[in-house]
Write a protein that holds these residues in place. Structure first.
Motif, mmCIF file in Angstrom:
data_model
loop_
_atom_site.group_PDB
_atom_site.id
_atom_site.type_symbol
_atom_site.label_atom_id
_atom_site.label_comp_id
_atom_site.label_asym_id
_atom_site.label_seq_id
_atom_site.Cartn_x
_atom_site.Cartn_y
_atom_site.Cartn_z
ATOM 1 N N SER A 140 0.804 -1.231 0.000
ATOM 2 C CA SER A 140 0.000 0.000 0.000
ATOM 3 C C SER A 140 0.832 1.274 0.000
ATOM 4 O O SER A 140 0.315 2.364 -0.208
ATOM 5 C CB SER A 140 -0.943 0.016 1.216
ATOM 6 N N ARG A 141 2.150 1.158 0.218
ATOM 7 C CA ARG A 141 2.976 2.376 0.278
ATOM 8 C C ARG A 141 4.423 2.039 0.007
ATOM 9 O O ARG A 141 4.818 0.871 -0.058
ATOM 10 C CB ARG A 141 2.829 3.061 1.636
ATOM 11 N N GLY A 142 5.247 3.069 -0.162
ATOM 12 C CA GLY A 142 6.693 2.912 -0.276
ATOM 13 C C GLY A 142 7.124 2.003 -1.412
ATOM 14 O O GLY A 142 6.560 2.013 -2.509
ATOM 15 N N ILE A 143 8.150 1.209 -1.128
ATOM 16 C CA ILE A 143 8.704 0.295 -2.130
ATOM 17 C C ILE A 143 7.639 -0.673 -2.621
ATOM 18 O O ILE A 143 7.543 -0.958 -3.816
ATOM 19 C CB ILE A 143 9.908 -0.471 -1.541
ATOM 20 N N LYS A 161 4.435 -0.369 -2.916
ATOM 21 C CA LYS A 161 3.514 0.270 -3.865
ATOM 22 C C LYS A 161 4.165 0.391 -5.243
ATOM 23 O O LYS A 161 3.523 0.138 -6.272
ATOM 24 C CB LYS A 161 3.109 1.648 -3.338
ATOM 25 N N ASP A 162 5.444 0.759 -5.282
ATOM 26 C CA ASP A 162 6.112 0.874 -6.577
ATOM 27 C C ASP A 162 6.240 -0.488 -7.251
ATOM 28 O O ASP A 162 6.094 -0.598 -8.476
ATOM 29 C CB ASP A 162 7.495 1.512 -6.414
ATOM 30 N N ILE A 163 6.490 -1.543 -6.459
ATOM 31 C CA ILE A 163 6.542 -2.890 -7.019
ATOM 32 C C ILE A 163 5.194 -3.258 -7.624
ATOM 33 O O ILE A 163 5.111 -3.755 -8.757
ATOM 34 C CB ILE A 163 6.954 -3.915 -5.935
ATOM 35 N N GLN A 203 -3.468 0.269 6.613
ATOM 36 C CA GLN A 203 -3.724 1.474 5.810
ATOM 37 C C GLN A 203 -4.738 1.170 4.704
ATOM 38 O O GLN A 203 -4.409 1.129 3.519
ATOM 39 C CB GLN A 203 -2.408 1.977 5.218
ATOM 40 N N LYS A 204 -5.982 0.988 5.126
ATOM 41 C CA LYS A 204 -7.020 0.557 4.180
ATOM 42 C C LYS A 204 -7.259 1.594 3.075
ATOM 43 O O LYS A 204 -7.392 1.248 1.897
ATOM 44 C CB LYS A 204 -8.326 0.293 4.941
ATOM 45 N N GLU A 205 -7.305 2.859 3.445
ATOM 46 C CA GLU A 205 -7.578 3.900 2.444
ATOM 47 C C GLU A 205 -6.453 3.985 1.420
ATOM 48 O O GLU A 205 -6.698 4.112 0.213
ATOM 49 C CB GLU A 205 -7.792 5.258 3.131
ATOM 50 N N SER A 206 -5.199 3.888 1.898
ATOM 51 C CA SER A 206 -4.062 3.881 0.969
ATOM 52 C C SER A 206 -4.162 2.686 0.038
ATOM 53 O O SER A 206 -3.901 2.792 -1.164
ATOM 54 C CB SER A 206 -2.742 3.807 1.738
ATOM 55 N N ALA A 207 -4.546 1.527 0.589
ATOM 56 C CA ALA A 207 -4.662 0.310 -0.223
ATOM 57 C C ALA A 207 -5.728 0.472 -1.299
ATOM 58 O O ALA A 207 -5.524 0.078 -2.459
ATOM 59 C CB ALA A 207 -4.981 -0.882 0.675
ATOM 60 N N GLU A 208 -6.860 1.062 -0.932
ATOM 61 C CA GLU A 208 -7.936 1.256 -1.912
ATOM 62 C C GLU A 208 -7.492 2.199 -3.029
ATOM 63 O O GLU A 208 -7.863 2.022 -4.192
ATOM 64 C CB GLU A 208 -9.188 1.778 -1.206
ATOM 65 N N GLU A 209 -6.673 3.190 -2.670
ATOM 66 C CA GLU A 209 -6.145 4.122 -3.675
ATOM 67 C C GLU A 209 -5.204 3.387 -4.634
ATOM 68 O O GLU A 209 -5.229 3.621 -5.851
ATOM 69 C CB GLU A 209 -5.411 5.277 -2.967
ATOM 70 N N VAL A 210 -4.392 2.484 -4.096
ATOM 71 C CA VAL A 210 -3.474 1.714 -4.948
ATOM 72 C C VAL A 210 -4.259 0.804 -5.899
ATOM 73 O O VAL A 210 -3.889 0.650 -7.066
ATOM 74 C CB VAL A 210 -2.470 0.902 -4.095
ATOM 75 N N VAL A 211 -5.364 0.217 -5.410
ATOM 76 C CA VAL A 211 -6.212 -0.610 -6.289
ATOM 77 C C VAL A 211 -6.682 0.222 -7.486
ATOM 78 O O VAL A 211 -6.647 -0.248 -8.637
ATOM 79 C CB VAL A 211 -7.415 -1.191 -5.521
ATOM 80 N N LYS A 212 -7.086 1.467 -7.224
ATOM 81 C CA LYS A 212 -7.526 2.349 -8.322
ATOM 82 C C LYS A 212 -6.388 2.599 -9.315
ATOM 83 O O LYS A 212 -6.597 2.625 -10.538
ATOM 84 C CB LYS A 212 -8.019 3.690 -7.762
ATOM 85 N N GLN A 213 -5.177 2.774 -8.791
ATOM 86 C CA GLN A 213 -4.030 3.018 -9.670
ATOM 87 C C GLN A 213 -3.705 1.772 -10.501
ATOM 88 O O GLN A 213 -3.305 1.884 -11.663
ATOM 89 C CB GLN A 213 -2.818 3.458 -8.844
#
Length: 254
Positions: free
Chosen positions: A14-17, A19-21, A39-49
């Motif tokens: 969900s963040r940092g390295i 997320k880039d992977i 970090q559920k909200e961050s995870a949901e944002e990554v799903v959108k990306q």
């Protein structure tokens, strides 16, 4: 089974390295399942990306430090793979989740050691074992170590020792899983600007300058320096690479 996209499972995405992977793999055409801790909200944002790249993205909650959760996680993962990706198997596992207790050796506590051991050795070891039957032949595993296994920086003795154990485990996994055509490699990032240790490398200007001065390429690493290497290892271009430690540090402490 009809031909379909390759699928990667990444811990701590969900963040940092991590997320880039996740995003590098998605851009390479893989569907992604990744875990997050809280970090559920961050995870949901990554799903959108992920979905913005045209790939499928699934976020699952997991505390990697608690191996008693792995049975339930495996069942949840299979159910999600079946319902959303029409399979019960995947191709690549990336053991990325991590954190650091900074403590000079003489001040290290057993509690700090055990908490790091659960995340950096016990967790990835037994999660990999639990998910092994779901990894397709000709798939792969990427473990995440650290440049700190090659050079010493006071305050990281326990963290580096546990990462060193993961590097040794990588070789054994590569040897034993080779008969199933599963490749196992380990990456070793140098200092990276993330929010690990409260964002110290990113936010402490003096530390950032000092680390950059010890690096051949003259700066500290960014999360975006790492994911592409993992995406390469999870591609056919790397089909003949196994049991390797690949340091991604810009030439730190040469």
């Amino acid at each position: 089974m009809s031909s379909q996209n390759k699928i990667a499972v990444i811990t701590g995405g969900s963040r940092g390295i991590g997320k880039d992977i996740v995003l590098s793999l998605a851009k390479n055409g893989l569907d992604i399942v990744f875990t997050y801790h809280n970090q559920k909200e961050s995870a949901e944002e990554v799903v959108k990306q992920i979905e913005a790249t045209g790939q499928k993205g699934i976020a699952l909650q997991l505390d990697i430090s608690n191996s008693s959760l792995f049975d339930g996680f495996s069942k949840t993962l299979i159910a999600k793979l079946q319902s959303e990706l029409n399979t019960d198997r995947f191709d690549f596992l990336i053991n990325n989740a991590g954190f650091i207790h900074y403590a000079e050796f003489e001040n290290l506590t057993e509690k700090q050691f055990t908490e790091m051991e659960n995340v950096h050795l016990r967790g990835p070891l037994f999660l990999t074992q639990k998910l092994l039957s779901q990894i397709n032949p000709f798939g792969g595993i990427v473990n995440v170590s650290s440049g700190l296994t090659r050079f010493s920086t006071p305050g990281f003795a326990a963290y580096a020792a546990l990462k060193g154990a993961m590097e040794t485990l990588t070789k054994y996994q590569a040897q034993e899983l080779g008969k199933r055509n599963i490749r196992v490699n380990v990456i070793a990032p140098g200092a990276i600007e993330t929010d690990i240790m409260g964002g110290a490398v990113r936010d402490n200007e003096e530390m950032n300058r000092q680390l950059a001065s010890q690096t051949a390429l003259g700066r500290v690493g960014l999360p975006g320096d790492i994911g592409g290497v993992v995406a390469f290892l999870c591609s056919d271009a790397a089909r003949w690479i196994t049991a390797q430690r690949i340091e991604i540090s810009g030439g730190s402490n040469l």
